[in-house]
Scaffold this active site. Structure first.
Site, PDB file in Angstrom:
ATOM      1  N   LYS A 140       0.852  -1.191   0.000  1.00 32.57           N
ATOM      2  CA  LYS A 140       0.000   0.000   0.000  1.00 32.57           C
ATOM      3  C   LYS A 140       0.883   1.236   0.000  1.00 32.57           C
ATOM      4  O   LYS A 140       1.589   1.510   0.969  1.00 32.57           O
ATOM      5  CB  LYS A 140      -0.905   0.039   1.228  1.00 32.57           C
ATOM      6  CG  LYS A 140      -1.752   1.323   1.301  1.00 32.57           C
ATOM      7  CD  LYS A 140      -2.333   1.529   2.677  1.00 32.57           C
ATOM      8  CE  LYS A 140      -3.034   2.897   2.783  1.00 32.57           C
ATOM      9  NZ  LYS A 140      -2.091   4.039   2.614  1.00 32.57           N
ATOM     10  N   GLU A 189      10.942   1.344   9.986  1.00 37.17           N
ATOM     11  CA  GLU A 189      11.890   2.461   9.898  1.00 37.17           C
ATOM     12  C   GLU A 189      11.089   3.721  10.179  1.00 37.17           C
ATOM     13  O   GLU A 189      10.291   4.170   9.358  1.00 37.17           O
ATOM     14  CB  GLU A 189      12.551   2.492   8.519  1.00 37.17           C
ATOM     15  CG  GLU A 189      13.820   3.323   8.479  1.00 37.17           C
ATOM     16  CD  GLU A 189      13.593   4.738   8.006  1.00 37.17           C
ATOM     17  OE1 GLU A 189      13.365   5.616   8.873  1.00 37.17           O
ATOM     18  OE2 GLU A 189      13.621   4.954   6.794  1.00 37.17           O
ATOM     19  N   GLU A 208      10.865  16.332  15.112  1.00 38.19           N
ATOM     20  CA  GLU A 208      11.300  16.161  13.732  1.00 38.19           C
ATOM     21  C   GLU A 208      10.532  17.130  12.836  1.00 38.19           C
ATOM     22  O   GLU A 208       9.308  17.105  12.793  1.00 38.19           O
ATOM     23  CB  GLU A 208      11.049  14.722  13.277  1.00 38.19           C
ATOM     24  CG  GLU A 208      11.494  14.461  11.855  1.00 38.19           C
ATOM     25  CD  GLU A 208      11.228  13.039  11.398  1.00 38.19           C
ATOM     26  OE1 GLU A 208      11.903  12.594  10.452  1.00 38.19           O
ATOM     27  OE2 GLU A 208      10.350  12.374  11.985  1.00 38.19           O
TER      28      GLU A 208
END
Length: 457
Positions: A156, A229, A360
């Site tokens: 996906k 990740e 971040e």
């Protein structure tokens, strides 16, 4: 898989829809998984040399369509066409390098009474959920090692950037048996269905840490194997002996490539007070000179932030930094044009405790933090829940290596950052992920270890 409904894909350069993509239903997830399960026994029993040849044929076919794929990728993601083309070619390099990998049988013991071998066997069906920053490259990172190892795949792509990945799968399927590679597009409910599906044996996901935690929880129902990740807030530490003229261009590239939308980009720079001002001004000068605009103009070096949610996040970080006394030597405000454009921005007079440093950014905003003591800089670099990567920049390479090894991260660079290659393992520490990708270490993650004990009677 074909579907009966669609959803709009937004052009980030205009913030307006430009095409529709197929919208999968939950029943389509079941159908894709069923197809992958049917195909698995045949694919797993296919000799690895044949699987590798099929992967190389896929790579050749993708290369033949590279211009078409790059145009789709550039339009939906926003990156300049030359960068999109670079992504396609990088993906091909990864695919071909991975096709060359072979996991050996490890003979633990072989004497007069017994031979003991350790084999690596495919897991079954792998679910791939990939992000919007590198839609083709990261899909290849997920899919190709799964196929080489003998698994089948249900993938996906991000709903923000489904087009190039879907076309890539369509091209690949001309060279693979039916059911080996399946694709679905849709919103979060489709991703959640993949993560929790009892017919999927492993999930590989690249994206945010909160989503990774959710996938891990969903996968617990049938003890799915995981490669995650996740987010990064990579710190670079610049020591006082660093050659500022030499390192500034590299730091600039490693912070701002893909408009900062890279998990392992430099996200915060700790710079010794003796060289802080000189480095900050050099980086700001390069940021002010950069050309940011629509990918349709070949003169632009950098494109927009990819989507509204990320654009709003970048704006909020910049506003909070200014409210707390931060100064922008370059950028710091939206560009005031249609689309999600934010200029390359360099902030100083910022520190830990501000969102622009602690979170971040995943966008073209770079905080530069002054320090006086290297032990303090190291402690601040490590005081993050993230641990994807980090770097040390110095003329004293041996000293920099020693300091880099004290960074709490999966990859530590010296006088570099964010450089990766298909034969070198890459993965995160702490909240930045589970498992590794690339090379033999990464290929092993798509297999189940089996010990075979052979009695000699």
């Amino acid at each position: 898989m074909p579907t009966a409904t669609t959803f709009p894909v937004i052009d980030p350069a205009t913030a307006a829809p430009f095409i529709d993509a197929p919208l999968a239903r939950l029943a389509d997830v079941d159908a894709a998984v069923a197809a992958a399960r049917r195909a698995f026994p045949g694919w797993a029993s296919t000799p690895i040399e044949e699987r590798a040849r099929a992967v190389l044929a896929v790579a050749d076919a993708i290369e033949a369509a590279k211009d078409e794929l790059a145009a789709l990728l550039s339009r939906e993601q926003g990156k300049p066409l030359v960068s999109a083309g670079g992504e396609i070619m990088g993906a091909l390099g990864w695919a071909r390098a991975t096709a060359a990998l072979r996991l050996p049988v490890d003979v633990i013991k072989n004497d007069d009474s017994v031979r003991i071998e350790v084999h690596r066997k495919p897991l079954g069906v792998v679910g791939s959920i990939s992000p919007w920053n590198f839609p083709v490259m990261i899909a290849i990172w997920h899919i190709i090692p799964a196929l080489v190892a003998g698994n089948t795949v249900v993938m996906k792509p991000s709903s923000y950037t489904p087009l190039a990945a879907l076309r890539m799968v369509e091209i690949a399927n001309a060279h693979l048996p039916p059911g080996v590679l399946n694709s679905l597009t849709g919103e979060g409910d489709i991703g959640r269905a993949i993560a929790g599906h009892s017919g999927i044996d492993k999930i590989v996901f690249t994206g945010s840490t909160p989503t990774g935690r959710s996938i891990m929880a969903s996968g617990a129902a049938n003890l799915k194997r995981l490669t995650l990740e996740l987010g990064g807030n990579d710190a670079a530490i610049v020591l006082p002996d660093a050659d500022i003229d030499k390192i500034a261009p590299k730091l600039f590239l490693k912070a701002f490539m893909n408009s900062g939308q890279i998990c392992a980009a430099v996200k915060r720079i700790y710079v010794h007070e003796s060289v802080h001002d000189a480095l900050a001004e050099k980086l700001a000068e390069m940021a002010r000179a950069a050309s940011v605009g629509p990918a349709s103009d070949p003169g632009n070096q950098f494109g927009p932030v990819q989507n509204r949610m990320q654009f709003d996040h970048v704006c909020a970080l910049a506003d909070e930094a200014k409210a707390k006394g931060g100064r922008f030597l370059a950028g710091g405000e939206p560009m005031g044009r249609e689309g999600y454009f934010f200029p390359l921005s360099v902030a100083v007079d910022v520190s830990d405790g501000m969102r622009i440093v602690d979170e971040e950014q995943f966008g073209p905003v770079l905080p530069i933090i002054r320090y006086s003591n290297v032990e303090d800089a190291l402690a601040r670099a490590n005081a993050s829940e993230n641990g994807l990567g980090g770097s040390v920049w110095s003329a004293d390479v041996e000293g920099a290596i020693a300091l880099a090894q004290r960074l709490e991260c999966g990859t530590a660079w010296v006088n570099d950052h964010a450089s990766i290659s298909p034969d070198v393992p890459f993965g995160g520490a702490k909240q930045s992920g589970v498992g590794v990708e690339f090379g033999l270490y990464g290929l092993e993650e798509y297999t189940q270890l089996q010990t075979v004990r052979i009695a000699k009677v």
